[in-house]
Design a protein around this motif. Structure first.
Motif, PDB file in Angstrom:
ATOM      1  N   ARG A  69       0.820  -1.100  -0.077  1.00  0.00           N
ATOM      2  CA  ARG A  69      -0.003   0.028   0.054  1.00  0.00           C
ATOM      3  C   ARG A  69       0.820   1.348  -0.010  1.00  0.00           C
ATOM      4  O   ARG A  69       1.753   1.453   0.698  1.00  0.00           O
ATOM      5  CB  ARG A  69      -0.843  -0.016   1.116  1.00  0.00           C
ATOM      6  N   GLN A  70       0.532   2.218  -0.974  1.00  0.00           N
ATOM      7  CA  GLN A  70       1.404   3.326  -1.024  1.00  0.00           C
ATOM      8  C   GLN A  70       0.363   4.426  -1.108  1.00  0.00           C
ATOM      9  O   GLN A  70      -0.556   4.619  -1.794  1.00  0.00           O
ATOM     10  CB  GLN A  70       2.126   3.518  -2.126  1.00  0.00           C
ATOM     11  N   PRO A  71       0.744   5.442  -0.347  1.00  0.00           N
ATOM     12  CA  PRO A  71       1.928   6.096   0.165  1.00  0.00           C
ATOM     13  C   PRO A  71       1.741   5.222   1.730  1.00  0.00           C
ATOM     14  O   PRO A  71       0.980   4.834   2.176  1.00  0.00           O
ATOM     15  CB  PRO A  71       1.903   7.382   0.530  1.00  0.00           C
ATOM     16  N   TYR A  72       3.200   4.654   1.920  1.00  0.00           N
ATOM     17  CA  TYR A  72       3.693   4.070   3.212  1.00  0.00           C
ATOM     18  C   TYR A  72       3.176   4.717   4.499  1.00  0.00           C
ATOM     19  O   TYR A  72       3.313   5.998   4.740  1.00  0.00           O
ATOM     20  CB  TYR A  72       5.098   3.488   3.580  1.00  0.00           C
ATOM     21  N   GLU A  73       2.325   4.183   5.343  1.00  0.00           N
ATOM     22  CA  GLU A  73       2.199   4.709   6.542  1.00  0.00           C
ATOM     23  C   GLU A  73       2.269   3.593   7.939  1.00  0.00           C
ATOM     24  O   GLU A  73       1.987   2.364   7.574  1.00  0.00           O
ATOM     25  CB  GLU A  73       0.766   5.150   6.852  1.00  0.00           C
ATOM     26  N   CYS A  76      12.991  -4.134  10.280  1.00  0.00           N
ATOM     27  CA  CYS A  76      14.044  -3.280   9.558  1.00  0.00           C
ATOM     28  C   CYS A  76      14.172  -2.097  10.792  1.00  0.00           C
ATOM     29  O   CYS A  76      12.707  -1.385  10.660  1.00  0.00           O
ATOM     30  CB  CYS A  76      13.761  -2.929   8.053  1.00  0.00           C
ATOM     31  N   VAL A  77      14.946  -1.822  11.206  1.00  0.00           N
ATOM     32  CA  VAL A  77      15.279  -0.793  12.284  1.00  0.00           C
ATOM     33  C   VAL A  77      16.347   0.057  11.937  1.00  0.00           C
ATOM     34  O   VAL A  77      17.461  -0.318  11.612  1.00  0.00           O
ATOM     35  CB  VAL A  77      15.013  -1.442  13.438  1.00  0.00           C
ATOM     36  N   GLY A  78      16.219   1.353  12.115  1.00  0.00           N
ATOM     37  CA  GLY A  78      17.174   2.493  12.130  1.00  0.00           C
ATOM     38  C   GLY A  78      17.627   2.568  13.586  1.00  0.00           C
ATOM     39  O   GLY A  78      16.946   2.746  14.391  1.00  0.00           O
ATOM     40  N   HIS A  93      16.318   7.238   7.672  1.00  0.00           N
ATOM     41  CA  HIS A  93      15.866   8.548   7.137  1.00  0.00           C
ATOM     42  C   HIS A  93      15.974   8.881   5.740  1.00  0.00           C
ATOM     43  O   HIS A  93      15.074   9.575   5.026  1.00  0.00           O
ATOM     44  CB  HIS A  93      16.319   9.703   8.118  1.00  0.00           C
ATOM     45  N   ALA A  94      17.282   8.784   5.263  1.00  0.00           N
ATOM     46  CA  ALA A  94      17.621   9.170   3.892  1.00  0.00           C
ATOM     47  C   ALA A  94      16.815   8.233   2.821  1.00  0.00           C
ATOM     48  O   ALA A  94      16.243   8.757   1.769  1.00  0.00           O
ATOM     49  CB  ALA A  94      19.065   9.155   3.587  1.00  0.00           C
ATOM     50  N   TRP A  95      16.593   6.939   3.382  1.00  0.00           N
ATOM     51  CA  TRP A  95      15.552   6.134   2.513  1.00  0.00           C
ATOM     52  C   TRP A  95      14.301   6.661   2.526  1.00  0.00           C
ATOM     53  O   TRP A  95      13.534   6.455   1.298  1.00  0.00           O
ATOM     54  CB  TRP A  95      15.604   4.718   2.982  1.00  0.00           C
ATOM     55  N   GLY A  96      14.135   7.360   3.418  1.00  0.00           N
ATOM     56  CA  GLY A  96      12.525   7.677   3.193  1.00  0.00           C
ATOM     57  C   GLY A  96      12.191   9.258   2.700  1.00  0.00           C
ATOM     58  O   GLY A  96      11.080   9.753   2.766  1.00  0.00           O
ATOM     59  N   LEU A  97      13.164   9.803   2.438  1.00  0.00           N
ATOM     60  CA  LEU A  97      12.957  11.373   2.001  1.00  0.00           C
ATOM     61  C   LEU A  97      11.966  11.424   0.644  1.00  0.00           C
ATOM     62  O   LEU A  97      10.971  12.400   0.449  1.00  0.00           O
ATOM     63  CB  LEU A  97      14.343  12.053   1.718  1.00  0.00           C
ATOM     64  N   ALA A 128      12.056   8.021   9.366  1.00  0.00           N
ATOM     65  CA  ALA A 128      13.023   6.835   9.472  1.00  0.00           C
ATOM     66  C   ALA A 128      12.147   5.499   9.525  1.00  0.00           C
ATOM     67  O   ALA A 128      12.519   4.584   8.916  1.00  0.00           O
ATOM     68  CB  ALA A 128      13.597   6.931  10.910  1.00  0.00           C
ATOM     69  N   LEU A 129      10.847   5.549   9.998  1.00  0.00           N
ATOM     70  CA  LEU A 129       9.934   4.376   9.932  1.00  0.00           C
ATOM     71  C   LEU A 129       9.525   4.105   8.345  1.00  0.00           C
ATOM     72  O   LEU A 129       9.606   2.965   8.103  1.00  0.00           O
ATOM     73  CB  LEU A 129       8.763   4.516  10.908  1.00  0.00           C
ATOM     74  N   ILE A 130       9.191   5.110   7.759  1.00  0.00           N
ATOM     75  CA  ILE A 130       8.863   4.999   6.250  1.00  0.00           C
ATOM     76  C   ILE A 130      10.223   4.414   5.788  1.00  0.00           C
ATOM     77  O   ILE A 130      10.283   3.727   4.684  1.00  0.00           O
ATOM     78  CB  ILE A 130       8.250   6.264   5.745  1.00  0.00           C
ATOM     79  N   GLY A 131      11.288   4.999   5.855  1.00  0.00           N
ATOM     80  CA  GLY A 131      12.378   4.729   5.342  1.00  0.00           C
ATOM     81  C   GLY A 131      12.857   3.387   5.238  1.00  0.00           C
ATOM     82  O   GLY A 131      13.488   2.720   4.439  1.00  0.00           O
ATOM     83  N   ALA A 132      12.551   2.944   6.577  1.00  0.00           N
ATOM     84  CA  ALA A 132      12.805   1.382   6.661  1.00  0.00           C
ATOM     85  C   ALA A 132      12.099   0.562   5.734  1.00  0.00           C
ATOM     86  O   ALA A 132      12.464  -0.382   5.171  1.00  0.00           O
ATOM     87  CB  ALA A 132      12.792   1.065   8.005  1.00  0.00           C
TER      88      ALA A 132
END
Length: 351
Positions: free
Chosen positions: A43-47, A81-83, A125-129, A336-340
């Motif tokens: 499902r997108q956008p991710y929540e 998956c955790v930051g 975080h960067a993966w989620g930008l 960070a959660l969305i980026g993971a």
């Protein structure tokens, strides 16, 4: 492979995912708080659903938080998956601000999970930008963005995190750094006083000691010592009541209640801008400079009044280059959660 472009970032949607990856557990381990939530990758956008936050210091290790989350939510998805706020090597990490050691494979075995992936928190975080929306940003400098240029992310919170993003032919791919722990370089006489104050306490003085929550409090303490001033009773009470003395200083400064708090926050914003400029220059971040972390949204009026950008641009012969770089403040605290989740989806699309 279809892609979505968002203000200079390119985030590539994953190909159809295997059913087993439909639901995943994502997390963000910080020195103050650990967040966990469940994301549906189809499902997108991710929540992040069922999100819960736990005071990190209240638990002896991360697995205790996972067990608490399992009890609170009735179970755990099979993949996590955790930051993590610390350097990740070989899927192991010593958390910088906590007495925790994480080992991905051992954790998966003990908790009967199919897979555990550890990312540096700024990398997550960067993966989620690229998955963020228009309302998740405050533009400080429009600049001239290059969608295929490098980008960078800096985030002050309990500590100072830094990450880079490099164009790999399809997207700006994040990578972790520990640049926040590089040596602090004083830029004026007052900075030298601050360096001496911190060196007497810690020996090595890193940017993390200066541009962070504890850094803001250290700046205020340095001002108290060098000015031979006394902390107001109301400020001492506020700091003790909340357990967050840096927040007490920033709130007093934002309210215009105390001149020394005002001066402390002013130095903090200048130094934050200076180190952001240092990182942007080292990364040649023509694709964008992103300012995240828990502190930035709380002091936004002080970041938008010009002093942050003045310090950011103050790079001598490179000032013209600095003027061309897009600079934005990240307002969302769920990145960070969305980026993971984005990381897991991207990896799944390659398998």
């Amino acid at each position: 492979m279809p892609s979505v472009r968002h203000k200079g970032l390119v985030w590539v949607h994953p190909q159809p995912l295997r059913e087993i990856l439909m639901q995943v557990l994502v997390g963000d381990i910080g020195g103050t708080k650990t967040r966990l939530g469940v994301v549906e990758l189809t499902r997108q956008p991710y929540e992040a659903q069922g999100e819960r936050g736990y005071p990190s210091a209240d638990f002896p290790h991360f697995e205790a938080i996972l067990e608490q989350f399992r009890a609170d939510s009735g179970g755990l998805p099979s993949q996590l998956c955790v930051g993590v706020a610390g350097p990740v090597r070989g899927q192991c990490c010593e958390v910088t601000s906590l007495p925790w050691r994480l080992e991905g494979s051992a954790m998966a075995h003990r908790l009967n999970l199919e897979r555990v992936v550890l990312l540096n928190d700024l990398e997550a975080h960067a993966w989620g930008l690229g998955a963020l929306g228009e309302n998740d940003w405050q533009v400080l400098q429009t600049g001239t963005p290059d969608p295929r240029g490098n980008a960078c992310l800096i985030a002050a919170g309990t500590g100072l995190g830094e990450a880079g993003l490099v164009w790999d032919g399809q997207r700006q791919r994040p990578f972790a750094t520990e640049g926040g722990h590089a040596s602090f370089a004083p830029g004026c006489e007052w900075d030298v006083e601050l360096w001496r104050f911190l060196a007497a306490r810690h020996g090595h003085v890193s940017w993390d000691r200066v541009v962070s929550g504890r850094g803001l409090w250290a700046i205020f303490e340095c001002l108290l010592e060098t000015r031979r001033a006394r902390m107001p009773d109301w400020l001492a009470e506020a700091a003790q009541k909340t357990g967050d003395p840096a927040a007490a200083v920033s709130q007093a400064a934002l309210a215009g209640r105390d001149e020394l708090c005002d001066e402390a926050l002013g130095h903090f914003v200048r130094l934050y801008g200076l180190e952001t400029g240092n990182l942007a220059l080292k990364m040649l971040a023509t694709g964008g400079v992103h300012v995240g972390g828990g502190i930035a949204p709380k002091i936004l009026p002080w970041l938008t009044d010009g002093r942050f950008l003045a310090a950011f641009r103050n790079q001598g012969r490179m000032t013209a280059l600095m003027d061309s770089l897009p600079v934005r403040v990240l307002l969302s605290d769920r990145t960070a959660l969305i980026g993971a989740a984005v990381f897991l989806a991207t990896e799944a699309s390659r398998s």
